[in-house]
Write an enzyme that holds these catalytic residues in place. Structure first.
Site, PDB file in Angstrom:
ATOM      1  N   ARG A  74       3.031  -6.432   4.812  1.00 22.42           N
ATOM      2  CA  ARG A  74       1.840  -6.420   3.705  1.00 22.42           C
ATOM      3  C   ARG A  74       2.166  -6.183   2.416  1.00 22.42           C
ATOM      4  O   ARG A  74       2.936  -5.283   2.043  1.00 22.42           O
ATOM      5  CB  ARG A  74       0.799  -5.230   3.871  1.00 22.42           C
ATOM      6  CG  ARG A  74      -0.291  -5.201   3.006  1.00 22.42           C
ATOM      7  CD  ARG A  74      -1.276  -6.147   3.333  1.00 22.42           C
ATOM      8  NE  ARG A  74      -2.622  -5.854   2.655  1.00 22.42           N
ATOM      9  CZ  ARG A  74      -2.909  -6.584   1.590  1.00 22.42           C
ATOM     10  NH1 ARG A  74      -2.366  -7.658   0.872  1.00 22.42           N
ATOM     11  NH2 ARG A  74      -4.237  -6.481   1.146  1.00 22.42           N
ATOM     12  N   ASP A  77       2.264  -3.292  -0.286  1.00 21.14           N
ATOM     13  CA  ASP A  77       2.834  -2.055   0.257  1.00 21.14           C
ATOM     14  C   ASP A  77       4.255  -1.836   0.076  1.00 21.14           C
ATOM     15  O   ASP A  77       4.679  -0.931  -0.257  1.00 21.14           O
ATOM     16  CB  ASP A  77       2.451  -1.746   1.470  1.00 21.14           C
ATOM     17  CG  ASP A  77       0.821  -1.426   2.064  1.00 21.14           C
ATOM     18  OD1 ASP A  77       0.589  -1.379   2.799  1.00 21.14           O
ATOM     19  OD2 ASP A  77       0.273  -1.079   0.918  1.00 21.14           O
ATOM     20  N   ARG A  79       6.737  -5.175  -0.477  1.00 17.88           N
ATOM     21  CA  ARG A  79       7.546  -6.013  -1.189  1.00 17.88           C
ATOM     22  C   ARG A  79       8.588  -5.829  -2.121  1.00 17.88           C
ATOM     23  O   ARG A  79       9.805  -6.170  -1.844  1.00 17.88           O
ATOM     24  CB  ARG A  79       6.648  -6.966  -1.631  1.00 17.88           C
ATOM     25  CG  ARG A  79       7.267  -8.311  -2.072  1.00 17.88           C
ATOM     26  CD  ARG A  79       6.615  -9.269  -2.874  1.00 17.88           C
ATOM     27  NE  ARG A  79       5.442  -9.652  -2.408  1.00 17.88           N
ATOM     28  CZ  ARG A  79       5.335 -10.709  -1.493  1.00 17.88           C
ATOM     29  NH1 ARG A  79       6.381 -11.526  -1.101  1.00 17.88           N
ATOM     30  NH2 ARG A  79       3.985 -11.099  -1.219  1.00 17.88           N
ATOM     31  N   GLY A 107       3.924 -26.663  -2.342  1.00 14.19           N
ATOM     32  CA  GLY A 107       3.033 -27.662  -2.183  1.00 14.19           C
ATOM     33  C   GLY A 107       2.649 -27.522  -0.595  1.00 14.19           C
ATOM     34  O   GLY A 107       1.787 -28.439  -0.325  1.00 14.19           O
ATOM     35  N   GLU A 141      -1.110 -13.569  11.424  1.00 16.45           N
ATOM     36  CA  GLU A 141       0.176 -13.701  11.751  1.00 16.45           C
ATOM     37  C   GLU A 141       0.531 -12.871  13.091  1.00 16.45           C
ATOM     38  O   GLU A 141       1.327 -13.303  14.022  1.00 16.45           O
ATOM     39  CB  GLU A 141       0.986 -13.011  10.631  1.00 16.45           C
ATOM     40  CG  GLU A 141       1.464 -14.026   9.374  1.00 16.45           C
ATOM     41  CD  GLU A 141       2.508 -13.422   8.394  1.00 16.45           C
ATOM     42  OE1 GLU A 141       3.190 -12.138   8.769  1.00 16.45           O
ATOM     43  OE2 GLU A 141       2.565 -13.729   7.396  1.00 16.45           O
TER      44      GLU A 141
END
Length: 974
Positions: A74, A77, A79, A107, A141
């Site tokens: 997440r 939280d 990164r 893209g 995921e």
């Protein structure tokens, strides 16, 4: 180019070894669909959610992964903090990692790209943070990850990291996870939300990495990356032997107990019943953590070794392993000295099979004995031992039996030599495994006994297991013993009770003359020994010693005594003092004594009285062993009227034998080993010349009264001859040595009155000759041109002859404390294999020896050498140079800078040395001692310890680092 090619080949092999399929059987209700790895746990994890190691499969069906690791997290939280550090650590270690903001091309439609990245990843690391479940994206995921894990073709493994959250909240969807799912429940698509819940619950049941167990995130990242690195690159984790099956389950609990802390010293207990795998766990811990400590020692079988040798010997062994020095005899071996030696070192000490708190008090008294960060691992069957030694309860791990899937996989490794049972034997395999209770030793033994057996044999063995009482371990072992043929049974009993821990080659040579066929032909024992190894009744160590598990030894003792408790003379073997004394002291009348082997530790029990003719009643006796492990031979046998007779023995060891010779009525034609160390003999045998055609080893160490060298002219197969510390031995006749063309080891150390050896013979197989301490020896011995190791310390030799160049295989020559020795001849440089030369404390040595370019160790301290020649720079292999207290030495030449391999340099007490040596090693030097010189500035702080004779291996770490770097570069170029 060559290195690149080799690294490429090696990485491909490691890659292939890592791709293993998991064994899956749907008969049991255990969920075996999730794959795990060796990780610590903070969760109350469900064992049913785990799996075992991956067996091999055909390379043609292996998937090809694009990524090593997929990171699920997440972003809001973690990164910018934890995840960025984890990502960097992974990539720095050559682990190709997918992170959504780093890998997706601009893209692309995000969802299909993510799904493809998941499916092409080897591992999925899911960082479960406080707000993870609030993200619909993260939950989608997670669902796809769990589906890939369940799909055996994908072979993905899921690794959860519980980042600041309670694993039980994840499993039960409580706390913040309950709030998040309450919001999701408002969505109209109930099936989707239910799939999210199921995926989250599945992950919660997996034992993972709980960040609350680490004080620093960096430590957690370091351990996690190392574990992934080992899984991806290390061949140890993919052993085909089955040795590590189930280890991931154990290590998830043990890993936090071993967690590194730079300050504390931890004692960790591994507790469980016999045969459950404690020793295997101990070895795994030792191998896995070895390189994280300054020194390490694995001490196996402490219970028996402590009883046999005492605490001083084991302390010496521990110090030898940790300091990597073979000879520690000069060290004071009491506990205070051990404490002083180890207080400053971070060490790993593994004490396996402890059964008494006294053993711990003597070998690991308290945490204050060891340096900060040390770990002491203790395995035991007795929890009370750990409690008495104040091992904290939370640092004690109880070993549980293998789960059914793991047990079945281990069983298949031995019963089928493959990871899963044959289809026709699947049901039978499950039934057998169920009877064995998840005990690894029983599974291996029974599995080995069923290899290539027909189905009827399996069914019979299963019936025996079901009807053999309640003790699943002992009934399994006994059933496997009964399945052996008669020769295998006898050989097993001999190895278990007489030769446990002995080199296989020695055992085989003795047993080869113990058994004959009905036609009186000798039965070779090698096939039976190999069969016993295949059936897991015995094992062979890396040093080629045969070992029998202590539970199998207990079973062997029970088999010998079964039905004969009150009639010890009817047993095959005797080892208890009371039983032996009963047989020797009672008049058996005409009743035969059936004993084939007697072995008695003379340190125990009282004095044993032996009558002159007692052995005439033992026609079957083959092995006789009265031994003591004390360095001082203490006589515990009483033969007031002498000894008239000995039977046709194959093996005789009688420490402190106090008669002047062996009896004249002793047929030696089948004798393989004779050991009379610390005895009172003056001559070995009296009477006529003996038939010694089968003799392989003769040990007469410390026979102080031996004045006559034994006649060995008929001992044409003799391989080892030990006569050290025989003070009265004056000479060795040519005739006794001339025929010994198979002699490999010849030891005459400290024979102080021995003046010379025959020079006109050439022993064609001799490898080592020990004459150190032969203070009357004046002439250099030339009795073999094949010798590789020559010890001549403390002899009266004045010079080495030029004929020494004939010793073309010589690798090691020791001449320390030879006070009369003059300078060595220049031809010494022709000894191309010489790598170790010691001339310490030889005052008449004034010239630096002209050694060859392969020399590695030079000990020249306390010599009269004035200068070191410039040719020293040619000794490119030189690692150790000791010139301490060479008071006439002025300086080292500039060419010493060429010594790129030099690690140890000692110039202590060289008072005339005024300039610091210019060394190539720089920071790679391990010891540079300049104390007592006239140098004003010292380049490197001196170190007082002597270097190890065997440096701690670093090749594997160096090689793996290069492999990882190579993989990283290769992937970055794609």
């Amino acid at each position: 180019m060559a290195l690149t090619f080799l690294l490429g080949v090696f990485s491909f092999i490691v890659f292939c070894l890592g791709l293993r399929r998991f064994l899956h059987f749907d008969r049991r209700k255990e969920p075996t669909h999730l794959l795990h790895h060796v990780t610590p746990t903070g969760a109350d994890a469900s064992p049913e959610a785990e799996s075992s190691a991956r067996p091999a499969q055909s390379l043609t069906s292996l998937p090809l992964w694009k990524y090593d690791v997929f990171l699920s997290f997440r972003g809001t939280d973690v990164r910018k903090g934890f995840l960025s550090h984890l990502y960097k650590a992974l990539t720095d270690n050559g682990i190709h990692t997918f992170r959504d903001d780093a890998e997706l091309q601009r893209g692309n439609f995000i969802s299909p790209a993510l799904l493809g990245a998941i499916e092409q990843s080897r591992f999925a690391v899911v960082v479960l943070s406080e707000n993870y479940a609030t993200s619909r994206w993260c939950l989608q995921e997670l669902v796809h990850i769990t589906k890939c894990v369940e799909d055996k073709k994908k072979q993905m493994e899921l690794i959860p990291v519980f980042f600041g959250v309670d694993p039980s909240h994840v499993k039960r969807q409580s706390g913040n996870f309950a709030k998040a799912f309450a919001e999701h429940d408002k969505r109209p698509n109930k099936e989707t939300v239910e799939s999210w819940r199921k995926a989250m619950s599945t992950v919660g049941f997996i034992s993972g990495w709980d960040s609350r167990n680490w004080n620093e995130e960096s430590k957690l990242i370091e351990e996690l990356v190392q574990d992934l690195s080992d899984r991806l690159f290390s061949p140890v984790s993919t052993s085909d032997t089955g040795e590590w099956i189930g280890m991931s389950t154990h290590m998830r609990s043990i890993y936090p107990l071993m967690r590194k802390d730079p300050k504390d010293v931890r004692m960790v207990g591994i507790w469980g019943m016999g045969g459950i795998g404690k020793t295997t766990i101990a070895k795994y811990i030792y191998k896995g953590f070895l390189n994280k400590f300054d020194g390490a020692c694995l001490l196996e079988n402490v219970k028996k070794e402590f009883k046999r040798y005492g605490p001083s010997h084991l302390r010496e062994k521990i110090l030898s392993e940790i300091f990597r020095k073979k000879d520690m005899n000069t060290w004071n071996k009491d506990s205070d000295v051990m404490k002083q030696r180890l207080q400053g070192k971070k060490i790993l000490l593994v004490l396996d099979d402890v059964d008494d708190v006294q053993q711990l008090e003597e070998l690991a008294g308290s945490s204050h004995w060891f340096g900060p960060g040390s770990r002491i691992v203790i395995t035991t069957r007795d929890r009370r031992v750990l409690d008495q030694h104040d091992v904290e309860p939370e640092r004690i791990y109880e070993v549980k039996p293998l789960r059914t899937t793991q047990a079945l996989q281990l069983f298949s490794k031995h019963a089928f030599k493959q990871p899963r049972p044959s289809e026709d034997y699947r049901e039978l395999s499950l039934d057998v495994v169920e009877q064995l209770g998840g005990l690894p030793l029983a599974i291996q033994v029974v599995g080995g006994s069923l290899y290539r057996r027909e189905m009827e044999f399996w069914e019979d063995k299963l019936d025996l297991l079901r009807n053999s009482g309640d003790n699943s371990l002992f009934k399994a072992l006994k059933v496997s013993y009964e399945a052996l043929d008669e020769l295998e049974k006898k050989i097993f009993l001999y190895i278990a009770l007489c030769f446990n821990g002995v080199y296989m080659d020695r055992v085989r040579k003795v047993l080869d003359v113990c058994f004959v066929s009905s036609r009186r032909r000798v039965l070779p024992t090698r096939p039976s020994i190999v069969a016993l190894m295949e059936k897991c009744m015995i094992s062979l160590s890396k040093t080629k010693r045969l070992w029998v598990h202590d539970l199998l030894q207990d079973m062997a003792e029970d088999i010998i005594c079964e039905g004969k408790d009150e009639r010890p003379w009817k047993r095959l073997m005797l080892w208890d003092f009371e039983d032996i004394n009963h047989v020797f002291s009672n008049n058996m009348g005409d009743e035969a004594i059936d004993v084939e082997s007697i072995f008695l530790d003379m340190c125990e029990g009282n004095e044993l009285s032996i009558t002159p003719g007692i052995f005439k009643k033992m026609p079957n006796l083959k092995l006789l062993k009265f031994y003591t492990n004390s360095s001082v031979g203490e006589n515990r046998t009483r033969m007031l009227d002498g000894l008239d007779y000995l039977p046709t023995l194959r093996y005789l060891r009688w420490d402190a034998y106090h008669l002047k010779s062996l009896p004249s009525q002793f047929c030696t034609s089948l004798l393989v080993e004779l050991n009379l160390s610390h005895s009172s003999i003056e001559t070995v045998w009296s009477g006529s010349q003996q038939d010694l055609g089968n003799l392989r080893s003769l040990n007469l160490i410390s026979c102080k009264h031996l004045s006559e060298f034994p006649d060995l002219s008929k001992a044409t197969n003799l391989e080892s001859l030990k006569l050290s510390n025989c003070d009265n031995l004056l000479e060795i006749p040519d005739s006794s040595l001339r025929q010994l063309n198979k002699l490999v080891h010849f030891k005459l150390s400290n024979c102080k009155n021995l003046k010379s050896l025959p020079n006109n013979i050439n022993l064609k197989s001799l490898r080592s000759l020990h004459l150190d301490g032969c203070s009357s020896l004046e002439e250099f011995p030339l009795i073999s041109e094949t010798v590789e190791k020559l010890l001549l310390n403390k002899t009266a030799i004045q010079q080495l002859p030029t004929s020494i160049e004939r010793l073309t295989r010589l690798k090691d020559i020791r001449l320390s404390d030879c006070k009369r020795l003059m300078n060595l001849p220049d031809c010494i440089k022709n000894l191309k294999f010489l790598n170790d030369l010691s001339l310490a404390n030889c005052p008449n040595i004034t010239l630096f020896p002209q050694v060859g370019t392969n020399i590695r160790w030079l000990n020249l301290n306390k010599t009269g050498i004035r200068e070191v020649p410039s040719t020293i720079g040619d000794k490119s292999e030189l690692r150790y140079l000791n010139m301490s207290e060479c008071e006439k030495l002025v300086s080292l030449p500039p060419t010493v800078k060429k010594l790129g391999q030099l690690k140890y340099l000692y110039l202590r007490g060289c008072v005339n040395v005024t300039e610091s040596p210019n060394l190539a090693g720089g920071n790679t030097m391990k010891a540079l001692d300049l104390h007592g010189t006239s140098i004003t500035e010292q380049m490197v702080d001196s170190k007082g310890e002597e270097p190890p004779q065997c440096e701690v291996p670093v090749i594997r770490r160096f090689f793996m680092k290069n492999v990882r770097e190579h993989i990283k570069r290769r992937k970055s170029n794609r």
